[in-house]
Design an enzyme around this catalytic site. Structure first.
Site, PDB file in Angstrom:
ATOM      1  N   ASP A   1      -5.843   9.710   9.366  1.00  0.00           N
ATOM      2  CA  ASP A   1      -4.478   9.376   9.749  1.00  0.00           C
ATOM      3  C   ASP A   1      -4.103   9.994  11.083  1.00  0.00           C
ATOM      4  O   ASP A   1      -4.440  11.143  11.371  1.00  0.00           O
ATOM      5  CB  ASP A   1      -3.491   9.844   8.672  1.00  0.00           C
TER       6      ASP A   1
ATOM      7  N   GLU B   1       0.855  -1.183   0.000  1.00  0.00           N
ATOM      8  CA  GLU B   1       0.000   0.000   0.000  1.00  0.00           C
ATOM      9  C   GLU B   1       0.890   1.232   0.000  1.00  0.00           C
ATOM     10  O   GLU B   1       1.746   1.389   0.877  1.00  0.00           O
ATOM     11  CB  GLU B   1      -0.914   0.018   1.223  1.00  0.00           C
TER      12      GLU B   1
END
Length: 279
Positions: A60, A49
């Site tokens: 995040d 990824e």
């Protein structure tokens, strides 16, 4: 069959689980990403990824936020990410690469290189899809694209052999799982914790309880990420999931390393994870 589908099928035949490491493109040095990706494969990664830097990454935590900020400061945008994938593909034509990011960079790219302004936010995104496929991308995960608005985007990706991957969370309803199942392919990414990346400790029992619920709706592999920081946790999750996804811990390990040590440090860490998964 996409490269991601073929990878999971081969792993299933071998009785093994997928190791999927994450790294932000262009971090911690703008030129290191292709070498880092090759190192991940050497260490046993099955799928990679690659995070697309964005200035407002709502899902995040602080570790990956810092990585994104640094990469943006080094001039890494979608075009540079595609270039890094092309460089990786010069030596590796088999390991699937998934781009993970947010809608804004995808749409900005589309507006510059295609007809995104006319298509609408979740349109087919033809220029992005075209150039992603040409670079050698195998899958796309856009955190803030809702599945019910992604039919055209998913079809466009599939037409070029790429998969559209979605997140599911502990709070996901049966309705949401069914919506994801309609358009997702490749694998589903189960976010094992409430909150942002890198937060808290993973609760294996909670994951074990949730995965059967997900599999009632989703017929493709399920990867688990968020909170996996060591070999023991990876091994435990590998017993119930189809894939183990590790991001924040890798970013932590490499963010303060000098250039020459980034790849060796990553290889050393991932080899331990791979060994535990295969035990």
């Amino acid at each position: 069959m996409s490269r991601i589908e073929a990878t999971f099928r081969a792993l299933e035949d071998q009785g093994r689980k997928a190791l999927i490491p994450y790294v932000t493109a262009g971090f911690p040095f703008a030129d290191i990403t292709p070498a880092l990706m090759h190192g991940m494969v050497e260490a046993g990664a099955d799928i990679i990824e690659l995070g697309v830097p964005f200035s407002d990454p709502m899902a995040d935590g602080p570790v990956i936020q810092r990585a994104g900020e640094k990469a943006l400061g080094l001039g890494i945008g979608m075009s540079q990410v595609f270039h890094q994938v092309r460089e990786f593909r010069k030596r590796n034509g088999t390991t699937p690469v998934v781009l993970m990011g947010y809608a804004n960079p995808v749409e900005r790219y589309e507006q510059i290189h295609g007809q995104g302004a006319q298509q609408g936010a979740q349109g087919a995104q033809e220029a992005f899809v075209r150039d992603a496929a040409a670079a050698g991308v195998d899958g796309v995960l856009v955190v803030d694209y809702p599945p019910e608005e992604c039919t055209a985007f998913a079809a466009s990706l599939r037409a070029r052999g790429m998969d559209l991957i979605f997140l599911l969370a502990p709070t996901s309803t049966a309705e949401r799982m069914a919506q994801v199942a309609q358009v997702a392919s490749g694998y589903v990414y189960y976010v094992s914790l409430k909150g942002v990346t890198g937060s808290g400790a993973l609760d294996r029992s909670a994951v074990e309880q949730m995965l059967p619920r997900i599999r009632q709706h989703v017929r493709i592999p399920v990867g688990v990420g968020f909170g996996i920081r060591d070999a023991a946790t990876a091994q435990a999750i590998g017993k119930v999931a189809d894939a183990v996804i590790i991001g924040s811990r890798i970013i932590e390990l490499i963010e303060d390393q000098e250039h020459a040590k980034v790849v060796p440090v990553t290889i050393d860490f991932l080899r331990g994870i791979r060994k535990a998964l295969d035990a």
